[in-house]
Structures are given as C-alpha cells and as structure tokens.
Design a protein around this motif. Structure first.
Motif, PDB file in Angstrom:
ATOM      1  N   ASP A  56      65.972  55.363   9.806  1.00 35.46           N
ATOM      2  CA  ASP A  56      66.518  56.334   9.163  1.00 35.46           C
ATOM      3  C   ASP A  56      68.185  55.908   9.284  1.00 35.46           C
TER       4      ASP A  56
ATOM      5  N   SER B 269      75.270  56.008  -4.635  1.00 33.11           N
ATOM      6  CA  SER B 269      74.725  56.520  -3.200  1.00 33.11           C
ATOM      7  C   SER B 269      75.718  57.373  -2.429  1.00 33.11           C
TER       8      SER B 269
ATOM      9  N   GLN C  90      64.019  52.911   1.407  1.00 31.02           N
ATOM     10  CA  GLN C  90      64.980  54.171   0.996  1.00 31.02           C
ATOM     11  C   GLN C  90      65.235  53.750  -0.579  1.00 31.02           C
TER      12      GLN C  90
ATOM     13  N   ALA D  15      73.089  56.064   2.677  1.00 33.02           N
ATOM     14  CA  ALA D  15      71.737  56.818   2.847  1.00 33.02           C
ATOM     15  C   ALA D  15      71.977  57.999   3.365  1.00 33.02           C
TER      16      ALA D  15
END
Length: 298
Positions: free
Chosen positions: A250, A27, A267, A108
């Motif tokens: 987010d 990630s 996510q 993320a």
C-alpha cells in the motif's frame, strides 16, 4: 497538521510525457479530492505549449491542474532534458512546500503528510541501485569540488542487495521548502539549480548524464545545510521487474518506468477506472489510442 498550501508539480513537455501526465494528474486529483490546501501544476516549454492537446487541457481543468510555461532553460553544458525538473522547481508558486514528481508515476494515497515536515527539510527516497560513483573516487571528487568532505552518513539503497551507500536519492520524488531557508535569501530550488550548473560546467568528472540531478541533490543538501528526511520506498515505489506484483504494498507513489509494469500493480484497475471517469468522454477515443501507443493494453 499544516494549513499551508502544498504544491505538487510535474513536467509534461513532449508527447509521451503529456500522455503519462494524464494518469498522474487524474491520480493526484483522486488522492487529494476536496483538499483546498493542495495545488497541482504541470509545466511545458514555451515551444511545446501550443502543441498541448485539447484532451490534456480539458483533463487538467477537470483535475484542477494549472498548466504553466517552463522558466527559461539555463545554460547547461550540453543537452539535458532531465534538467527540466530543476527548471520547473525554480518557478514561483504559492505555499510553503512543493513536491516534484516524475511524470511516469501515479499517486495512490494523499501526499499531504509532506506538508508537516520541518521548514528546513528536504525529503526523498533512496535510489534503488548505486547508478553513479560506486567504482571509483567520483563522490570524493564531487564533494571536494565544493570544498566539502565526504559525508559520514550512509543510507540503505532500495533494490538489489540494498547496499549501505553515501546519500543518493531517486530524484523522481523530491519534497522541498519553497521559502528561503538560508542567509542568502535563496530557495532550495535556486540552490539545487545553481549547484547543478556549477557541477555541470566546472567539475571534470565523468558520466554526469543522465545522473546530474541525482548527483547534485545530496551535494546541494550538504552545501547549504538542509536537513534530510529519508523516505521509505512507499513514497517512490519502483515497479520495474518485481518478482511478484501481487505483493505490491500500500504505497503513496507507484513509479512504473514502463507501462507494462504499471498494469501488473494491484492498484492499476482503480486508477484506470478513475482516469476514464475524469477524462471528458469526447476525448476517450483519442486517449485510448495514445495510451495504447504508450504501451498499455486497455
């Protein structure tokens, strides 16, 4: 925008941390694809390095993660695996700033805004709950051990009743300067480790473990005059026992603690898809078995 290198590092010392590190490494690589000003590091003890699986080494190579030995373990008063983050932080890396991440995290969004913080600033998000020092005079005694008064500043914790509380941060995400900022020529990581060792051995106070890192983080900031950037929860978003995972914001970092919580985050499908794309195919069966044992339903 800073042109200095930003180092991002984590600890993969042990089988479970090694498995978790796969998701974190992939990630991080996804979020910082093409960024030559970001360096990724994983740390394991000299004793565990020979045990690191070929799947891990190959994934790290794909993701641009440099695997390094942990510096020597200091003389803690007792066993303290959480202290490996302080030990890893004390290693020498290139660049002006570093970010430590707990291994049970996934990234993320890019973390590069941290590179633009002032040179003397340490950044972390508040802890969710007052896990240490709420019920008595422990914080007063902790500060007094270093000849410091209780700070007047208060921050708002991130979970439960979101109490106003003394400076107390979740040490799963800590961004700090790599270069010396004080007259003694030492770096923040040196100051944090020294403070933790002093407190561990010399301050007669209860319940230090596992909270020693989080207790001594604000003590280090106060002792040596570092500025503090109090981050919002998107920089260290706890997924533990959320009522409605569809409302997950987010965020930059998801801190999942348990695999079952990660799977509920919106996510997750994209993170998992990218992981399989980066893990070399001849390791997929091994990775599937390990992640299933970790608690994921793949």
């Amino acid at each position: 925008m800073s042109t200095e290198t930003l180092s991002i590092f984590f600890v993969a010392d042990g089988v479970r941390l090694e498995w978790q590190s796969w998701l974190l490494a992939s990630s991080l690589a996804c979020a910082h694809d093409g960024r030559g000003d970001v360096r990724l590091y994983a740390y394991a003890s000299e004793g565990y390095l020979p045990e690191v699986h070929a799947a891990t080494r190959d994934l790290y190579e794909v993701c641009g993660v440099e695997l390094r030995p942990l510096p020597d373990t200091p003389n803690w008063r007792g066993d303290y695996p959480h202290g490996n983050k302080l030990v890893a932080a004390s290693d020498r890396r290139d660049g002006a700033r570093a970010i430590f991440l707990d291994t049970d995290m996934v990234c993320a969004k890019p973390l590069t805004p941290m590179a633009d913080l002032p040179a003397d600033t340490v950044a972390a998000a508040p802890e969710g709950l007052p896990t240490w020092g709420k019920e008595n005079d422990r914080w007063e005694r902790a500060y007094a051990h270093f000849g410091l008064p209780l700070p007047k500043e208060r921050l708002r914790l991130l979970r439960g009743r979101k109490l106003e509380y003394l400076p107390y941060f979740n040490a799963g995400f800590v961004c700090f300067p790599e270069r010396p900022m004080t007259h003694d020529g030492k770096r923040f990581a040196d100051h944090w480790l020294e403070t933790a060792l002093d407190f561990d051995h010399n301050c007669a106070i209860g319940n230090k473990r596992p909270w020693l890192d989080q207790i001594t983080l604000p003590l280090t900031l106060a002792r040596f005059g570092y500025a503090t950037e109090v981050l919002g929860e998107t920089w260290n978003y706890s997924l533990t026992r959320r009522k409605d995972y569809s409302q997950t914001p987010d965020v930059e970092i998801l801190h999942y603690h348990r695999a079952a919580f990660l799977e509920q985050a919106p996510q997750w499908p994209a993170i998992l898809e990218d992981f399989w794309a980066r893990m070399p195919k001849h390791h997929h069966d091994h990775a599937h078995a390990c992640l299933t044992e970790m608690g994921l339903t793949l």
